[in-house]
Design a protein around this motif. Structure first.
Motif, PDB file in Angstrom:
ATOM      1  N   HIS A 158       0.809  -1.221   0.000  1.00  0.00           N
ATOM      2  CA  HIS A 158       0.000   0.000   0.000  1.00  0.00           C
ATOM      3  C   HIS A 158       0.844   1.274   0.000  1.00  0.00           C
ATOM      4  CE1 HIS A 158      -2.617  -3.210   1.723  1.00  0.00           C
ATOM      5  NE2 HIS A 158      -3.381  -2.738   0.738  1.00  0.00           N
ATOM      6  N   GLU A 159       0.383   2.256   0.815  1.00  0.00           N
ATOM      7  CA  GLU A 159       0.998   3.579   0.798  1.00  0.00           C
ATOM      8  C   GLU A 159       2.492   3.529   1.104  1.00  0.00           C
ATOM      9  OE1 GLU A 159       0.037   6.586  -0.155  1.00  0.00           O
ATOM     10  OE2 GLU A 159      -1.601   5.372  -0.960  1.00  0.00           O
ATOM     11  N   LYS A 160       2.825   2.668   2.077  1.00  0.00           N
ATOM     12  CA  LYS A 160       4.240   2.610   2.485  1.00  0.00           C
ATOM     13  C   LYS A 160       5.099   2.206   1.285  1.00  0.00           C
ATOM     14  CE  LYS A 160       7.522   0.637   5.743  1.00  0.00           C
ATOM     15  NZ  LYS A 160       7.775  -0.102   6.957  1.00  0.00           N
ATOM     16  N   TRP A 161       4.619   1.196   0.530  1.00  0.00           N
ATOM     17  CA  TRP A 161       5.400   0.749  -0.624  1.00  0.00           C
ATOM     18  C   TRP A 161       5.504   1.860  -1.673  1.00  0.00           C
ATOM     19  CZ3 TRP A 161       4.079   0.206  -5.806  1.00  0.00           C
ATOM     20  CH2 TRP A 161       5.122  -0.276  -6.601  1.00  0.00           C
ATOM     21  N   PHE A 162       4.359   2.516  -1.997  1.00  0.00           N
ATOM     22  CA  PHE A 162       4.367   3.577  -3.024  1.00  0.00           C
ATOM     23  C   PHE A 162       5.381   4.659  -2.652  1.00  0.00           C
ATOM     24  CE2 PHE A 162       0.134   2.021  -4.412  1.00  0.00           C
ATOM     25  CZ  PHE A 162       0.382   1.970  -5.768  1.00  0.00           C
ATOM     26  N   HIS A 163       5.320   5.057  -1.364  1.00  0.00           N
ATOM     27  CA  HIS A 163       6.176   6.136  -0.897  1.00  0.00           C
ATOM     28  C   HIS A 163       7.648   5.732  -0.995  1.00  0.00           C
ATOM     29  CE1 HIS A 163       7.630   9.407   1.529  1.00  0.00           C
ATOM     30  NE2 HIS A 163       8.186   8.554   2.366  1.00  0.00           N
ATOM     31  N   ARG A 164       7.963   4.496  -0.517  1.00  0.00           N
ATOM     32  CA  ARG A 164       9.359   4.045  -0.527  1.00  0.00           C
ATOM     33  C   ARG A 164       9.871   3.857  -1.959  1.00  0.00           C
ATOM     34  NH1 ARG A 164      10.982   1.476   4.519  1.00  0.00           N
ATOM     35  NH2 ARG A 164      10.294   3.017   6.028  1.00  0.00           N
ATOM     36  N   ARG A 165       9.018   3.291  -2.813  1.00  0.00           N
ATOM     37  CA  ARG A 165       9.462   3.017  -4.186  1.00  0.00           C
ATOM     38  C   ARG A 165       9.813   4.341  -4.877  1.00  0.00           C
ATOM     39  NH1 ARG A 165      10.290  -1.809  -7.661  1.00  0.00           N
ATOM     40  NH2 ARG A 165      10.736  -0.796  -9.580  1.00  0.00           N
TER      41      ARG A 165
END
Ligand code: HEM
Length: 522
Positions: free
Chosen positions: A144-151
């Motif tokens: 979710h958001e955490k992945w989008f932000h980190r990517r």
């Protein structure tokens, strides 16, 4: 006796109460599968334990079993119900029950594309949870958001201009590798795999953390051993549902060993982060700064400038790169050498290319320009990854229904919540995509051959929004190491192709090692 039974019953009731939400969710998915997937073939399954009773315990036998199942169910050699692919026609989807949990295995480009290209289906299933106990929820395991932000944040740190800065590190450790093999020149067969692993570990430690662990010189072997044992434990946990019960996991001894090794690796990374932080602070106070920055330095700079990353966030990402970034390339390098050992004609062609680029007998350090010119070498690496992709399974927990076009003309709806596993090896052995799919042939990567093929029939680095962020890093590293190796040596492989069995653990590894004989080129 009554006390023992009461404890067991009490424990079971406790488990049900604590896990009520996931149990209800599983119940919902099972009911959906019963209607949506009733025509999808797969190995026989029993209530609650699924097909686990059939799984071969020994990893070597397990590979034969998976191959047989893939042949039978993915490639249409099974009896179907209503959705009957004509006999021998590629089917591409199989249903597998691991305990009470259903999952589909997808093995052809048509079935894989709708899952991997989706911007919504980017979540990882519960099978990755054990891995998270080690690498946290870094880029590989977050959702979710955490992945989008980190990517978004990490993508620029893998820009080719930054990776180019790591090139001298690749070259230096490759040279150490080649020197450490000198003692085997002209000798008998030996297992090259531990050498490649130590080399790629040295490379990832220096590029990711900025430290020299000197694994090739025999230092820090505890860390290498811990990483190996963690991977084996996670793989066993994924495969055998009885390990999902904590008492069994711990009674088997695996749980305690796993925790010990996770602590060792995490503490190692935390210590490096602290040391690096102090060093960078000292450097900025004295006005100096190192030109080449390790991946960790880039994260510490982001931390300083934006305040968005905690030390533990950084630890997760560094451990993720440590995990994804060395076993994968060691296996890629090892298998490429093995394949070229079986295929003297391809090896001769590669030697010719290297002699044109470097001049025969030269032992100068390579430049980026040299490496760019090694186009045949790149084809060999890609072909080896086709035959034996380092990451044998890519899994998703579906966040929404996915519709798959079955060869029979019907549509299969995979329900939201289901685990879908993509098999890069099955996709890359599809006879519709490759003329002779089980034969090593680097020409499969000629421009014309690539243009005429469905890109989802070649996915060793996955595809879509969650593809491998380290792909360019990996190819450049492998090219650098292998160009050094083949400039110096001619290689012969011991195993015949028939008895070479890669083990599909978290990372595909050779069962019997990479047994090779090296000769100095004359
Ligand atoms: C031959 C070498 C490599 C292969 C075959 C490979 C393959 C893959 C595959 C198949 C995935 C998708 C996994 C999934 O979705 O479950 C992946 C993800 C990833 N890889 Fe690689 N990899 C390689 C090398 C590397 C290297 C050298 C690095 C870092 C230095 C790296 C970092 C990552 C990361 C961080 C992810 C997670 C990306 C995300 O979810 O956004 N990989 N890799």
């Amino acid at each position: 006796m009554i006390i023992v039974v009461s404890i067991i019953v009490g424990y079971l009731i406790y488990l049900i109460v604590v896990n009520l939400k996931p149990i209800l969710e599983l119940w919902r998915i099972n009911r959906k599968c019963a209607t949506n997937l009733k025509m999808v073939c797969g190995p026989p399954a029993l209530p609650l334990i699924g097909s686990a009773h059939l799984f071969k315990w020994h990893p070597y036998d397990f590979t034969f079993q998976m191959e047989q199942w893939a042949q039978k169910y993915l490639f249409g050699r099974a009896k179907h119900g209503e959705i009957a692919a004509p006999n021998g026609e590629v089917d591409g989807i199989m249903l597998l029950w691991i305990g009470p949990v259903p999952m589909v295995l997808l093995g052809t480009a048509e079935c894989i594309r709708p899952v991997l290209e989706s911007n919504t289906n980017i979540s990882k299933p519960s099978q990755y949870d054990k891995m998270s106990e080690w690498i946290g929820t870094g880029l590989l395991t977050s959702t979710h958001e955490k992945w989008f932000h980190r990517r978004k944040m990490l993508t620029p740190t893998f820009h080719f201009s930054i990776i180019q800065d790591y090139f001298p590190i690749f070259a230096r450790h490759a040279e150490v590798l080649v020197e450490s093999m000198e003692k085997h020149v002209g000798g008998d067969y030996f297992d090259g795999f531990p050498y490649f692993k130590r080399c790629t570990l040295d490379i990832i430690c220096e590029t990711a953390m900025g430290i020299q662990v000197n694994a090739q010189l025999g230092e820090n072997n505890d860390y290498v051993h811990a990483v190996k044992r963690i991977s084996e434990a996670i793989w066993n946990h994924m495969r055998f549902p009885w390990f999902w019960f904590k008492p069994i996991w711990y009674l088997s001894g695996l749980g305690f060993e796993f925790n010990r090794n996770v602590k060792l690796t995490n503490d190692f990374t935390r210590k490096v982060i602290q040391e690096r932080k102090e060093m960078l602070n000292e450097e900025s106070e004295s006005g100096g700064g190192k030109k080449r920055k390790a991946f960790l330095d880039l994260l510490l700079t982001i931390q300083k400038e934006t305040g968005t990353l905690s030390d533990e966030d950084i630890r997760e990402e560094v451990d993720t790169f440590m995990f994804e970034g060395h076993d994968t390339t060691a296996s890629g390098i090892g298998f490429t050498i093995l394949w070229l050992g079986y295929n003297p004609e391809c090896q001769k062609k590669l030697h010719k290319e290297l002699d044109d680029v470097f001049d025969f007998g030269s032992d100068r350090s390579p430049t980026m320009e040299d490496i760019k010119k090694c186009t045949y070498l790149e084809k060999c690496i890609k072909e080896s990854l086709r035959m034996f992709p380092s990451v044998p399974l890519i899994a998703r927990r579906l966040s929404e229904d996915v519709t798959i076009d079955h060869p029979s003309g019907q549509k299969i709806v995979l329900p939201e919540g289901l685990s879908a596993c993509v098999s890069p090896i099955a996709a890359a052995r599809d006879p519709r995509a490759y003329l002779d799919p089980d034969t090593f042939n680097p020409d499969n990567f000629d421009i014309d051959a690539i243009a005429g093929r469905d890109p989802y029939a070649y996915i060793p680095f996955s595809a879509g929004p969650r593809n491998c962020i380290g792909q360019k890093f990996a190819i450049l590293e492998e090219k650098t190491v292998l160009s050094w190796f083949f400039r110096k040596y001619e290689v012969e492989s011991l195993q015949t192709e028939e008895n070479l069995r890669p083990l599909p653990e978290l990372i595909l590894r050779p069962y019997n090692g990479i047994n090779i004989k090296v000769k100095r080129r004359e």
